[in-house]
Every structure is written in C-alpha cells, then in structure tokens.
Design a protein around this motif. Structure first.
Motif, mmCIF file in Angstrom:
data_model
loop_
_atom_site.group_PDB
_atom_site.id
_atom_site.type_symbol
_atom_site.label_atom_id
_atom_site.label_comp_id
_atom_site.label_asym_id
_atom_site.label_seq_id
_atom_site.Cartn_x
_atom_site.Cartn_y
_atom_site.Cartn_z
ATOM 1 N N LYS A 224 30.538 23.910 23.304
ATOM 2 C CA LYS A 224 30.218 24.908 24.373
ATOM 3 C C LYS A 224 29.698 26.177 23.862
ATOM 4 C CE LYS A 224 31.705 26.405 28.912
ATOM 5 N NZ LYS A 224 32.839 26.838 29.471
ATOM 6 N N ALA A 225 30.609 26.871 22.742
ATOM 7 C CA ALA A 225 29.980 28.133 22.052
ATOM 8 C C ALA A 225 28.590 28.059 21.559
ATOM 9 C CB ALA A 225 31.110 28.354 21.341
ATOM 10 N N ASN A 226 28.305 26.724 21.216
ATOM 11 C CA ASN A 226 26.906 26.440 20.556
ATOM 12 C C ASN A 226 26.023 25.786 21.676
ATOM 13 O OD1 ASN A 226 27.114 27.132 17.482
ATOM 14 N ND2 ASN A 226 28.838 25.961 18.063
ATOM 15 N N GLY A 227 26.219 26.013 22.903
ATOM 16 C CA GLY A 227 25.256 25.709 23.835
ATOM 17 C C GLY A 227 25.014 23.953 24.086
ATOM 18 N N ILE A 228 26.165 23.141 23.834
ATOM 19 C CA ILE A 228 26.083 21.674 23.619
ATOM 20 C C ILE A 228 27.197 21.281 24.540
ATOM 21 C CG2 ILE A 228 26.369 19.726 22.029
ATOM 22 C CD1 ILE A 228 24.956 21.756 19.831
ATOM 23 N N THR A 229 27.169 20.253 25.231
ATOM 24 C CA THR A 229 28.021 19.470 25.913
ATOM 25 C C THR A 229 28.370 18.453 25.109
ATOM 26 O OG1 THR A 229 27.039 20.316 27.788
ATOM 27 C CG2 THR A 229 28.723 18.646 28.331
ATOM 28 N N LEU A 230 29.855 18.395 25.064
ATOM 29 C CA LEU A 230 30.608 17.066 24.242
ATOM 30 C C LEU A 230 30.796 16.023 25.630
ATOM 31 C CD1 LEU A 230 31.738 15.728 21.988
ATOM 32 C CD2 LEU A 230 33.758 16.855 22.733
ATOM 33 N N VAL A 231 30.016 15.040 25.591
ATOM 34 C CA VAL A 231 29.906 13.920 26.622
ATOM 35 C C VAL A 231 31.100 12.846 26.408
ATOM 36 C CG1 VAL A 231 28.494 12.207 27.492
ATOM 37 C CG2 VAL A 231 27.349 14.453 27.043
ATOM 38 N N ASP A 232 30.897 12.391 25.032
ATOM 39 C CA ASP A 232 32.096 11.325 24.819
ATOM 40 C C ASP A 232 31.817 11.129 23.157
ATOM 41 O OD1 ASP A 232 30.041 9.598 23.867
ATOM 42 O OD2 ASP A 232 29.973 8.585 26.135
ATOM 43 N N PHE A 233 33.140 10.800 22.733
ATOM 44 C CA PHE A 233 33.193 10.450 21.135
ATOM 45 C C PHE A 233 34.098 9.549 20.749
ATOM 46 C CE2 PHE A 233 37.069 12.682 20.576
ATOM 47 C CZ PHE A 233 37.138 13.639 21.692
ATOM 48 N N LYS A 234 34.198 9.087 19.660
ATOM 49 C CA LYS A 234 34.801 7.955 19.103
ATOM 50 C C LYS A 234 35.888 8.379 17.973
ATOM 51 C CE LYS A 234 33.672 5.333 16.024
ATOM 52 N NZ LYS A 234 34.110 5.176 14.681
ATOM 53 N N LEU A 235 37.198 8.126 18.108
ATOM 54 C CA LEU A 235 38.045 8.490 16.735
ATOM 55 C C LEU A 235 38.650 7.393 16.138
ATOM 56 C CD1 LEU A 235 39.827 11.419 18.333
ATOM 57 C CD2 LEU A 235 37.694 11.765 16.920
ATOM 58 N N GLU A 236 38.909 7.394 14.835
ATOM 59 C CA GLU A 236 39.713 6.477 14.212
ATOM 60 C C GLU A 236 40.662 7.180 13.686
ATOM 61 O OE1 GLU A 236 37.655 3.261 11.909
ATOM 62 O OE2 GLU A 236 35.987 3.387 13.250
ATOM 63 N N PHE A 237 41.923 6.607 13.715
ATOM 64 C CA PHE A 237 43.234 6.860 12.897
ATOM 65 C C PHE A 237 43.673 6.237 11.722
ATOM 66 C CE2 PHE A 237 42.876 8.756 17.233
ATOM 67 C CZ PHE A 237 43.198 10.152 17.014
ATOM 68 N N GLY A 238 44.372 6.768 11.011
ATOM 69 C CA GLY A 238 44.988 5.926 9.852
ATOM 70 C C GLY A 238 46.650 6.200 9.714
ATOM 71 N N LYS A 239 47.104 5.343 8.939
ATOM 72 C CA LYS A 239 48.660 6.000 8.537
ATOM 73 C C LYS A 239 48.681 5.882 6.972
ATOM 74 C CE LYS A 239 51.554 3.440 11.720
ATOM 75 N NZ LYS A 239 52.573 2.376 11.927
ATOM 76 N N THR A 240 49.285 6.908 6.547
ATOM 77 C CA THR A 240 49.697 7.190 5.071
ATOM 78 C C THR A 240 50.818 6.354 4.774
ATOM 79 O OG1 THR A 240 51.366 8.889 5.451
ATOM 80 C CG2 THR A 240 49.077 9.715 5.360
#
Ligand code: UDP
Length: 235
Positions: free
Chosen positions: A164-180
């Motif tokens: 938002k501070a850069n004039g951009i809207t974050l619509v959606d995104f994908k994350l992946e997680f892992g375990k140590t």
C-alpha cells in the motif's frame, strides 16, 4: 553438481552445511499446471531480488523464514526444511480460481481475508483441501494448520501495508511452509510476482504473472516495473 530438487522456477542444491541449502532462480515461467511454459531472460534475477527483499521485510516484522542471505544475482542461501505439501493461499480481493469457483466477480473486495489450502500434488492438479482432508491425509496436525493460518494472516497484514505504501494493492498470494529438523515451522519457498497478485492501486494494472497467464503483457517489463516501483535497488 546435481540439484537435490529442480522445480519450475528454481533449483535447490546442498551445501557444505547440512542445515543450509542453495537456491538458484531460473528464467522459466509456467502456468496452468505446466501446460503453458516459456523462458524470460532475467526473470530469475528479478524474482531472486524481489523474494529476498520480501523475506527481509517479513523477518523484520518477526515472521520466521528460511531465508539466510542473497549471495549472487540468482542465488540465495536458505535453511534446510522439509516442505509441508500445502499451498497456503490468502485472498483479500476475489480473483482467479476463487472467482471462477464461487462465481464472485474478479475485483470484489472480501470483508475479511480468506485462507485456503491446496494439496501440492501435480498429478492431482493441486486440489483445494478442507481441514478434515488435511487431517485425513496426515499432511499436518490441526495445531500446525492453525499455526500456518496465523503466520499467513500476519504475512498478509505486513505485505498489505508494505505494498500500500508503494501504491500497490495485494489481491492474493500463495505461501509454502517447511519444518526444520528441530520441528520449527518456517516460511519457505518464494514470494514474488509469480506467487502474488498485485494490482496498481490507481489503475488496476496487473503487476504479476497474470500478464503471462492471460497473455496481456510482457512479463519481464511488468516484473521490472514492479522492481523499479519498489525502489530499484532492494537488497
Ligand atoms: N498461486 C501460486 N502457485 C500456484 C497457484 C496459485 O503461486 O500453483 C498464487 C497465484 O499467483 C495467486 C494466488 O496463488 O496469487 C491464488 O491463485 P488462484 O487460486 O486464483 O489460481 P490461478 O488463478 O492462478 O489458477
């Protein structure tokens, strides 16, 4: 040296240190489960730069990530984790598969962010999972899923404010997680215009991989303009 793993956009190599892996960002882009494929010279460089920067922003906000450091144009060192085979998608505005599945017009703001889980399994076409499915398939415990959701929502808050501070809207995104090996859950994989939908807040212009998926613009020009808007020299 053979990669431990080669995906669509990255290669993963072992290092001298058991607990550290090296990622190399490639120039390939794929969409629709690999059906559409192309090479874009310089894409790997831009995505390495952008991902490294976003992981630093998230680290500073207290979110545990696998990222250690960017070591060259295309390379990062990361902590070794076993990836949990879930794509954790967070949505703020209806778009893409959610709009199609639920018949909600693309661009409709969601009252509250929505978290979805997809099974990372190319042969099955990455199906949408319920919590019961995740338990049934023993992909993660209920406590772990609750932790993934909490991290995902926190990532969303941090990234919404950052974009938002850069004039951009974050619509959606994908994350992946892992375990140590010690059992800690870390945010892993990448965060880039390959894995986020980003719209210009004023014009709605797509600043992400949808330009390639939908054939509506140059991927490299789009990623470069995102990079320039975020400050040009990020890491
Ligand atoms: N996404 C991703 N990898 C995938 C599927 C989705 O990074 O394999 C991202 C995609 O870039 C978007 C969000 O997850 O930011 C939601 O994607 P969606 O489910 O709408 O799927 P799509 O329309 O891309 O098929």
């Amino acid at each position: 040296m053979q990669p431990l793993y080669e995906g669509k956009a990255k290669q993963l190599y072992a290092t001298q240190d058991q607990d550290v892996l090296r990622i190399v960002y490639k120039d390939e882009a794929t969409a629709f489960n690999g059906e559409k494929k192309a090479e874009f010279e310089g894409k790997g460089i831009l995505n390495n730069e952008l991902t490294s920067h976003f992981f630093k922003v998230l680290h500073e906000a207290g979110i545990p990530t696998h990222f250690i450091e960017k070591t060259s144009e295309r390379e990062q060192l990361v902590r070794r984790v076993t990836i949990i085979p879930l794509e954790v998608v967070v949505r703020n505005i209806a778009a893409g598969s959610m709009s199609k599945r639920l018949g909600i017009a693309e661009g409709t703001p969601l009252e509250t962010p929505i978290v979805e889980y997809y099974y990372k399994d190319d042969a099955l076409g990455d199906p949408l999972l319920t919590l019961d499915h995740i338990n049934l398939l023993k992909i993660a415990t209920s406590e772990e899923v609750a932790q993934l959701a909490a991290y995902a929502k926190r990532v969303n808050e941090v990234l919404i404010a950052y974009f938002k501070a850069n004039g951009i809207t974050l619509v959606d995104f994908k994350l992946e997680f892992g375990k140590t090996s010690g059992g800690d859950i870390l945010l892993a994989d990448e965060i880039s215009p390959d894995t986020c939908r980003l719209w210009d807040a004023e014009t709605g212009q797509h600043l992400d991989k949808d330009v390639f998926r939908r054939g509506i613009g140059s991927l490299i020009d789009t990623y470069q303009s995102l990079f320039d808007r975020l400050g040009g020299k990020l890491s």
